[in-house]
Structures are given as C-alpha cells and as structure tokens.
Design a protein around this motif. Structure first.
Motif, short mmCIF file in Angstrom:
data_model
loop_
_atom_site.label_atom_id
_atom_site.label_comp_id
_atom_site.label_asym_id
_atom_site.label_seq_id
_atom_site.Cartn_x
_atom_site.Cartn_y
_atom_site.Cartn_z
N ARG A 142 61.48 22.21 -4.51
CA ARG A 142 61.69 21.08 -5.42
C ARG A 142 60.54 20.95 -6.42
O ARG A 142 60.75 20.78 -7.62
CB ARG A 142 61.81 19.80 -4.60
N MET A 143 59.32 21.04 -5.93
CA MET A 143 58.16 20.87 -6.81
C MET A 143 58.00 22.05 -7.76
O MET A 143 57.62 21.88 -8.93
CB MET A 143 56.90 20.65 -5.98
N SER A 155 60.12 21.88 -10.76
CA SER A 155 59.59 20.97 -11.77
C SER A 155 58.36 21.54 -12.48
O SER A 155 57.73 20.86 -13.28
CB SER A 155 59.23 19.62 -11.12
N ARG A 167 63.23 11.69 -4.27
CA ARG A 167 62.89 10.93 -5.48
C ARG A 167 61.69 10.03 -5.25
O ARG A 167 60.82 9.90 -6.12
CB ARG A 167 64.10 10.12 -5.96
N GLU A 191 58.52 12.29 -5.03
CA GLU A 191 58.02 12.69 -6.35
C GLU A 191 57.37 11.51 -7.08
O GLU A 191 56.35 11.67 -7.75
CB GLU A 191 59.15 13.28 -7.18
N CYS A 227 53.93 10.92 -5.67
CA CYS A 227 53.02 11.96 -6.16
C CYS A 227 52.56 11.64 -7.58
O CYS A 227 51.37 11.76 -7.90
CB CYS A 227 53.70 13.33 -6.12
N ARG A 228 53.50 11.23 -8.42
CA ARG A 228 53.14 10.90 -9.81
C ARG A 228 52.16 9.73 -9.87
O ARG A 228 51.21 9.74 -10.68
CB ARG A 228 54.39 10.57 -10.62
#
Length: 228
Positions: A19-20, A23, A106, A109, A112-113
């Motif tokens: 997934r990462m 991105s 979701r 992520e 993480c942001r």
C-alpha cells in the motif's frame, strides 16, 4: 517518505508495504526487534511503524533504545493488545501515536501523514504557493486549478523539496527518502527524477535550483511569492 516497518506478521507487513509503495513511499521491513534495532543505529527514516509484540526484542524496548540514543524519529506503535496499560506504556516510553489491530488502512495512512507533518512543523497537508496547490492527503498537485499528473516517485520528490521550501536538500537525504534497501537506484536516478519533475513544473510558480556538489532546493518564483 522513507518508512521502517517492524512487524512479525508477514501478511500484514506485505499489505502495508504494498500500500505504501503504491503511494510512492520507500519502505524497509524488519520482522524482529533485534534486527530493527540494529538497522536504526545506522539508517535514518522519516517514520517508524513498530509493533509491540515482536520476537527477540519487543517493540517497547526498541523504542526505548531509540529515545535513549536521542533518536527523535516519529514512531507509530501497532498493537493487538487490548490493555490500556500497554498503550499508556508505549506513550510513556516515547511513542508519538498508537494504532490497534485490526485497523483501516485509510486511518493508518492518515496517522502516518499527521506524524510526518508534525515532524516537519506543518499544520496542514495542503501547501499553497501562488496558483500552485500541493495536497499530500489527496495525492494531488494543481497549478491554476489544473491537475498536474505526477507519478508516485516524482510526487514524493516534490513532497521532500516542498517540506524544505527555500532550503537546500542534499542528494543523500533525497535518495534516503525516495529509495529503500530493495530499490534499484542507479547513480543518476535522482538527477533523472529531478529532470522529470522540472518538466512537469514548467508552468508552476516554483522552480528547482541545482546547488552543485550539494543538492537541490525548491523556491517560489516571483509569481508565487505569496505562499499560504
């Protein structure tokens, strides 16, 4: 962003890594705490995602060792344990956030942001420079309202430069943020991606300046001096 994932469940680790990487993030995976502690002594990361229950050395001890060395890298703890004491202990040892398993990707992520923004002193995922809008959460760049198509790695390169707007970012730091241990990156890879990004930013109110022998900096042009 370069992320170290320390997780002993191979299926979950594979899902997070895929997934990462989709991105555009560089992800390195370690499946036990002792190996992770060794890597963290010589390699710098933007974020560490650390499971509490790990073989050989548990996540809390890995984290404790980081903080004792003065390593302030943001750490997101993952735990399958329900006890509030584990979560409190993780925060007390120095975790920046925690997320219980199972979780929605979701939310993963988004957390993480948030940790990355906090580390860079940014209050929002959106950066506005004149007619340019860089939206990290939406993975979108627009110039004067028009979407600029950026492949993942070029988007992450812009993210690195945008996070240090007006400052020189060394090639080593850029390479560290773009490529993981398993990535095949030739000696001219950074120059290649910088060249591609420059072409895509041709109409944007920013430019990438080469500082020979050092690295690159992103600066606003006169049309984009009024950044938000």
């Amino acid at each position: 962003m370069r992320l170290l994932l320390v997780e002993d469940n191979p299926d979950l680790a594979d899902a997070i890594t895929r997934r990462m990487r989709r991105s555009g993030h560089a992800v390195d995976w370690q499946h036990d705490g002792l190996a992770a502690a060794s890597v963290l002594r010589y390699q710098r990361f933007d974020l560490v995602v650390l499971d509490i229950g790990l073989p050989r050395l548990d996540g809390l001890r890995v984290l404790s060792g980081m903080r004792e060395r003065g390593d302030s890298t943001p750490v997101l703890m993952l735990t399958a344990r329900d006890g509030i004491e584990d979560r409190v202990q993780a925060l007390d040892v120095g975790a920046d956030d925690y997320l219980g398993k199972p979780f929605d990707f979701r939310e993963f992520e988004a957390r993480c942001r948030v940790l990355l923004r906090r580390g860079r002193g940014q209050a929002s995922d959106v950066v506005q420079i004149g007619g340019l809008q860089f939206d990290n959460a939406a993975h979108r760049l627009t110039v004067d309202g028009e979407v600029v198509d950026l492949p993942n790695r070029e988007f992450r390169l812009l993210e690195i430069l945008m996070g240090r707007l007006g400052q020189v970012v060394g090639k080593d730091e850029i390479g560290n943020g773009l490529f993981g241990f398993d990535d095949e990156a030739g000696p001219n890879a950074i120059e290649l991606y910088v060249g591609r990004l420059r072409r895509r930013l041709a109409k944007a109110p920013v430019r990438i300046v080469t500082v020979r022998g050092v690295g690159y900096l992103l600066e606003a042009t006169e049309a984009g001096d009024g950044q938000g």
